[in-house]
Design an enzyme around this catalytic site. Structure first.
Site, mmCIF file in Angstrom:
data_model
loop_
_atom_site.group_PDB
_atom_site.id
_atom_site.type_symbol
_atom_site.label_atom_id
_atom_site.label_comp_id
_atom_site.label_asym_id
_atom_site.label_seq_id
_atom_site.Cartn_x
_atom_site.Cartn_y
_atom_site.Cartn_z
ATOM 1 N N HIS A 1 0.882 -1.173 0.000
ATOM 2 C CA HIS A 1 0.000 0.000 0.000
ATOM 3 C C HIS A 1 0.918 1.222 0.000
ATOM 4 O O HIS A 1 1.998 1.181 0.600
ATOM 5 C CB HIS A 1 -0.815 0.122 1.283
ATOM 6 C CG HIS A 1 -1.738 -1.012 1.605
ATOM 7 N ND1 HIS A 1 -1.325 -2.130 2.256
ATOM 8 C CD2 HIS A 1 -3.069 -1.162 1.391
ATOM 9 C CE1 HIS A 1 -2.365 -2.939 2.438
ATOM 10 N NE2 HIS A 1 -3.433 -2.380 1.914
ATOM 11 N N ASP B 1 2.305 2.061 3.377
ATOM 12 C CA ASP B 1 3.243 1.114 4.019
ATOM 13 C C ASP B 1 4.672 1.539 3.748
ATOM 14 O O ASP B 1 5.563 1.299 4.561
ATOM 15 C CB ASP B 1 3.175 -0.309 3.422
ATOM 16 C CG ASP B 1 1.793 -0.904 3.380
ATOM 17 O OD1 ASP B 1 0.994 -0.543 4.239
ATOM 18 O OD2 ASP B 1 1.550 -1.731 2.484
HETATM 19 C C1 XUL Z 1 -7.423 -6.654 4.497
HETATM 20 C C2 XUL Z 1 -6.658 -7.077 3.331
HETATM 21 C C3 XUL Z 1 -5.849 -6.028 2.689
HETATM 22 C C4 XUL Z 1 -5.800 -6.082 1.210
HETATM 23 C C5 XUL Z 1 -5.040 -4.935 0.592
HETATM 24 O O1 XUL Z 1 -8.121 -7.666 5.124
HETATM 25 O O2 XUL Z 1 -6.676 -8.221 2.936
HETATM 26 O O3 XUL Z 1 -4.573 -6.070 3.233
HETATM 27 O O4 XUL Z 1 -5.220 -7.258 0.753
HETATM 28 O O5 XUL Z 1 -5.544 -3.713 0.946
#
Ligand code: XUL
Ligand code: CO
Length: 437
Positions: free
Chosen positions: A100, A103
């Site tokens: 993300h 992150d």
């Molecule tokens: C949350 C989840 C996230 C997504 C990416 O449960 O799985 O980490 O994969 O935003």
């Protein structure tokens, strides 16, 4: 400075190895059904859990010990963390990673500052990717942690939250493109509701669709050709998430003319939260040509929430691989470990054990699935079960040659149906086990 100076590249030592820092099944270059294990599995390490997760739970803060800083800190801290992250991924031998925006670089006071921070770290990511050959499976934007997204992002009642999220996704798509990302994921972090009486569901869904169309248009504009994914999850954090399962996502995508632009990124623990098995979700998506990628993890049978544990059950991974291979394997997706070590496993070393275990479980699953396919008995039993559709009235129905009147005539003449044959569920369960032990 090296994060793991005492660790060498993890090697394949074969099923008899007792070395906890070696693969017993994952032999990257071994060829199965014409593809290497590396190509079949396309393993990916997630930045958020593995390099940012501190192991917090509702009853206590994180207590993970890491050679890098876990809290946001400065851009310099983020760059230092990036170098250590690539050292980990390279030593592990995973070909991909996923992140993300928030992150990888600290969020600034303003959007401009956040973008500049992201650019600085992405520049280093680019160099590290080139040095190591590690690639980006997919990027995404965190549209759920900041308090501005308390009521959601694309489905927020506040149009400014929608706009901020749009700006964030625009930037995240740009950096994903810059890093040669093979995909971009939308997980609707807080896109859902807690109470229907303060919610205009139809309007929120319309907004979500508009948001995704804007992303599709922008991808075209900047020439981003990676695959878009939508990731289903039924609850947590809201009591009802709009993208609740594969079927709900596919219906939403079709209702809003988005089905040609997004595939599904399915996650095991999300499937079980939705009351499905992962294999059900993969079959539902695969049957519609929408199986894109998987977030590999597992829940805990005794805990009802999204525990995101590393997968260790070969019974699960073998069936996942069987389903994946049924639909021709990954094109752009991969086995992305959206999983975290337990709070009690606080040493950095535990990250290696967790990933090695997950990779080996999937590699064993791949071998078992390939053996089941090579043997052909399961496929033969399935063909036999549907054989009434291969000729006679069944074939005629499938070709569209019948209607209620012709079928009434057929049944009046015939009198009773040909006898059913047993579903043989237990025999099939035993058959799967035969390849496992
Ligand atoms: C949350 C989840 C996230 C997504 C990416 O449960 O799985 O980490 O994969 O935003
Ligand atoms: Co996920």
């Amino acid at each position: 400075m090296a994060a793991f100076p005492e660790i060498e590249k993890i090697r394949f030592e074969g099923p008899d190895s007792t070395n906890p820092l070696a693969f017993r099944h994952y032999d990257a270059d071994a060829v199965i059904e014409g593809r290497t294990m590396k190509e079949h599995l396309r393993f990916s390490v997630v930045y958020w859990h593995t390099f940012r997760g501190a192991g917090a739970d509702p009853f206590g803060p994180g207590c993970a010990e890491r050679p890098w800083k876990l809290e946001d800190g400065t851009v310099e801290d983020a760059i230092n963390r990036a170098k250590m992250a690539f050292e980990f991924i390279e030593k592990l031998g995973a070909p991909y990673y996923a992140f993300h925006d928030r992150d990888v670089a600290p969020e600034g006071e303003t959007l401009r500052e956040s973008n500049a921070n992201l650019d600085a770290v992405v520049k280093v990511f680019r160099e590290l990717q080139d040095e190591t050959g590690i690639k980006l499976l997919w990027g995404t934007a965190n549209l759920f942690s900041n308090k501005r997204y308390a009521h959601g992002a694309a489905t927020s009642p506040n149009a400014d939250a929608f706009s901020y999220a749009a700006a964030q996704v625009k930037k995240a798509m740009e950096v994903t493109k810059e890093l040669g990302g093979e995909g971009y994921t939308f997980w609707g972090g807080r896109e859902g509701y807690q109470n229907l009486w303060n919610t205009d569901m139809k309007r929120e869904l319309d907004h979500l669709a508009q948001f995704l169309h804007m992303a599709v248009d922008y991808a075209k504009e900047i020439g981003f050709t990676g695959q878009f994914y939508i990731e289903p999850k039924p609850k947590e954090p809201t009591k009802h998430q709009y993208d609740s399962d594969a079927a709900a996502c596919m219906n939403f995508l079709r209702a809003y003319d988005l089905e040609d632009h997004l595939k599904l990124n399915l996650e095991t623990n999300h499937a079980t939260l939705a009351g499905h098995t992962m294999m059900h979700e993969m079959d539902a998506a695969g049957g519609q040509g929408m199986l894109g990628s998987i977030d590999a993890n597992t829940g805990d049978e005794l805990l009802g929430w999204d525990t995101d544990q590393f997968p260790t059950s070969v019974y699960l991974t073998a069936q996942c691989m069987l389903m994946l291979m049924k639909y021709g394997g990954f094109k752009t997706g991969g086995v992305n470990f959206d999983a975290k070590v337990r709070r009690e496993s606080f040493e950095a070393m535990d990250l290696f054990h967790a990933h090695i275990g997950g990779m080996d479980a999937f590699a064993a699953g791949l071998k078992i699935a390939a053996a089941i396919r090579a043997d052909g008995e399961l496929a033969r039993l399935l063909t036999e079960r549907y054989s009434t559709w291969d000729n006679g009235v069944g074939a005629g129905i499938e070709k569209g040659e019948h209607d209620f009147k012709t079928l009434e005539t057929y049944m009046l003449d015939k009198g009773e149906i040909d006898p059913n044959i047993s579903g043989r569920q237990e025999m099939l369960e035993n058959l799967i086990n035969r390849y496992i032990y």
